[in-house]
Scaffold this motif. Structure first.
Motif, PDB file in Angstrom:
ATOM      1  N   GLU A  36      -7.536 -27.952  74.973  1.00  0.00           N
ATOM      2  CA  GLU A  36      -8.012 -29.288  74.645  1.00  0.00           C
ATOM      3  C   GLU A  36      -7.467 -29.761  73.302  1.00  0.00           C
ATOM      4  N   GLY A  37      -7.380 -28.826  72.339  1.00  0.00           N
ATOM      5  CA  GLY A  37      -6.842 -29.175  71.027  1.00  0.00           C
ATOM      6  C   GLY A  37      -5.367 -29.573  71.108  1.00  0.00           C
ATOM      7  N   VAL A  38      -4.589 -28.830  71.897  1.00  0.00           N
ATOM      8  CA  VAL A  38      -3.161 -29.147  72.059  1.00  0.00           C
ATOM      9  C   VAL A  38      -2.990 -30.487  72.756  1.00  0.00           C
ATOM     10  N   GLU A  39      -3.838 -30.722  73.778  1.00  0.00           N
ATOM     11  CA  GLU A  39      -3.752 -31.980  74.509  1.00  0.00           C
ATOM     12  C   GLU A  39      -4.124 -33.165  73.613  1.00  0.00           C
ATOM     13  N   MET A  40      -5.129 -33.011  72.773  1.00  0.00           N
ATOM     14  CA  MET A  40      -5.512 -34.074  71.840  1.00  0.00           C
ATOM     15  C   MET A  40      -4.396 -34.338  70.829  1.00  0.00           C
ATOM     16  N   THR A  41      -3.738 -33.269  70.389  1.00  0.00           N
ATOM     17  CA  THR A  41      -2.630 -33.419  69.454  1.00  0.00           C
ATOM     18  C   THR A  41      -1.483 -34.203  70.098  1.00  0.00           C
ATOM     19  N   GLU A  42      -1.205 -33.898  71.360  1.00  0.00           N
ATOM     20  CA  GLU A  42      -0.142 -34.611  72.082  1.00  0.00           C
ATOM     21  C   GLU A  42      -0.487 -36.093  72.214  1.00  0.00           C
ATOM     22  N   ARG A  43      -1.728 -36.384  72.607  1.00  0.00           N
ATOM     23  CA  ARG A  43      -2.146 -37.778  72.766  1.00  0.00           C
ATOM     24  C   ARG A  43      -2.090 -38.522  71.441  1.00  0.00           C
TER      25      ARG A  43
ATOM     26  N   VAL B  91       8.857 -32.403  69.633  1.00  0.00           N
ATOM     27  CA  VAL B  91       7.579 -31.744  69.361  1.00  0.00           C
ATOM     28  C   VAL B  91       6.598 -32.029  70.489  1.00  0.00           C
ATOM     29  N   SER B  92       6.563 -33.291  70.953  1.00  0.00           N
ATOM     30  CA  SER B  92       5.672 -33.649  72.058  1.00  0.00           C
ATOM     31  C   SER B  92       6.026 -32.874  73.326  1.00  0.00           C
ATOM     32  N   ASP B  93       7.327 -32.718  73.573  1.00  0.00           N
ATOM     33  CA  ASP B  93       7.746 -31.941  74.750  1.00  0.00           C
ATOM     34  C   ASP B  93       7.243 -30.510  74.671  1.00  0.00           C
ATOM     35  N   ASN B  94       7.311 -29.925  73.485  1.00  0.00           N
ATOM     36  CA  ASN B  94       6.862 -28.539  73.328  1.00  0.00           C
ATOM     37  C   ASN B  94       5.349 -28.419  73.531  1.00  0.00           C
ATOM     38  N   LEU B  95       4.607 -29.421  73.076  1.00  0.00           N
ATOM     39  CA  LEU B  95       3.165 -29.410  73.301  1.00  0.00           C
ATOM     40  C   LEU B  95       2.858 -29.483  74.802  1.00  0.00           C
ATOM     41  N   ARG B  96       3.599 -30.326  75.515  1.00  0.00           N
ATOM     42  CA  ARG B  96       3.380 -30.442  76.951  1.00  0.00           C
ATOM     43  C   ARG B  96       3.753 -29.148  77.668  1.00  0.00           C
ATOM     44  N   ARG B  97       4.843 -28.518  77.226  1.00  0.00           N
ATOM     45  CA  ARG B  97       5.242 -27.245  77.850  1.00  0.00           C
ATOM     46  C   ARG B  97       4.173 -26.179  77.623  1.00  0.00           C
ATOM     47  N   ALA B  98       3.585 -26.192  76.418  1.00  0.00           N
ATOM     48  CA  ALA B  98       2.523 -25.221  76.128  1.00  0.00           C
ATOM     49  C   ALA B  98       1.324 -25.435  77.054  1.00  0.00           C
ATOM     50  N   LEU B  99       0.983 -26.701  77.306  1.00  0.00           N
ATOM     51  CA  LEU B  99      -0.130 -26.988  78.209  1.00  0.00           C
ATOM     52  C   LEU B  99       0.198 -26.587  79.642  1.00  0.00           C
ATOM     53  N   ASP B 100       1.428 -26.873  80.063  1.00  0.00           N
ATOM     54  CA  ASP B 100       1.812 -26.546  81.441  1.00  0.00           C
ATOM     55  C   ASP B 100       1.916 -25.041  81.667  1.00  0.00           C
TER      56      ASP B 100
END
Length: 207
Positions: free
Chosen positions: A119-126, A91-100
């Motif tokens: 910013e919301g996706v990045e906060m969720t990843e963190r 799930v974390s990988d997918n969040l990072r891919r979405a940001l990239d």
């Protein structure tokens, strides 16, 4: 008394003496065959030594069992979430891919909605990574360090004479450990053809 009678009496006395000696020898042999009674003190000492040996063996076994149980309980506490954590890494990988996947110029273009989404996706990843850290999951940071097959998986080689051989020059996918175990190796690209790494340089890079 005639000479014959004296001779007969003498022979009879000799026979009686021989018989007595024979009976005495038989009695001595019988007494020798009868085993002597064991010393009660020695018997008790032997039983005490046997019981002490059994007690020490049992105590050692119980101590080993206690240590194994403590180790199993500690492992269960440390690694019980390993399967769940491994799934969450996807799930974390997918969040990072979405940001990239968001173009940098789009974020800089002033689109408030897109910027708020990023910013919301990045906060969720963190937040997810922080939660994993609380359970012993730690992210590997191999960039610039020496390739370690215990923690890294080499995906390709990059010819570069300016970088020490077997140095991690690119991280394709982040790696994670849980406790002292590898949860997922880092997928990396390593340098090829550079100078060999000395022991001091390798120690400094790992540090």
């Amino acid at each position: 008394m005639t000479d014959e009678s004296k001779k007969h009496g003498s022979d009879e006395a000799v026979d009686n003496k021989v018989a007595a000696e024979a009976y005495a020898s038989q009695d001595a042999a019988v007494e020798a065959e009868v085993p002597a009674e064991p010393d009660p003190v020695e018997v008790l000492k032997a039983e005490n030594a046997d019981l002490k040996d059994r007690y020490l063996r049992l105590a050692a076994e119980m101590d080993n069992l206690r240590r194994r149980t403590e180790r199993d309980v500690a492992d269960a506490k440390s690694y019980s979430v390993a399967g769940f954590a491994r799934d969450m890494l996807g799930v974390s990988d997918n969040l990072r891919r979405a940001l990239d996947a968001i173009p940098a110029d789009a974020l800089e273009g002033g689109d408030a909605g897109l910027k708020a989404l990023a910013e919301g996706v990045e906060m969720t990843e963190r937040s997810m990574l922080t939660a994993l850290e609380r359970h012993g999951v730690r992210k590997l940071d191999p960039m610039g360090g020496k390739f370690d097959p215990n923690f890294h998986q080499a995906m390709f080689e990059v010819p570069n004479a300016d970088v020490a051989n077997n140095t991690v020059v690119q991280v394709v996918q982040a790696g994670y450990v849980i406790g002292e175990r590898v949860l997922r190796p880092a997928m990396v690209g390593v340098s090829k053809g550079g100078p060999k790494v000395t022991v001091d340089e390798a120690t400094t890079a790992q540090a």
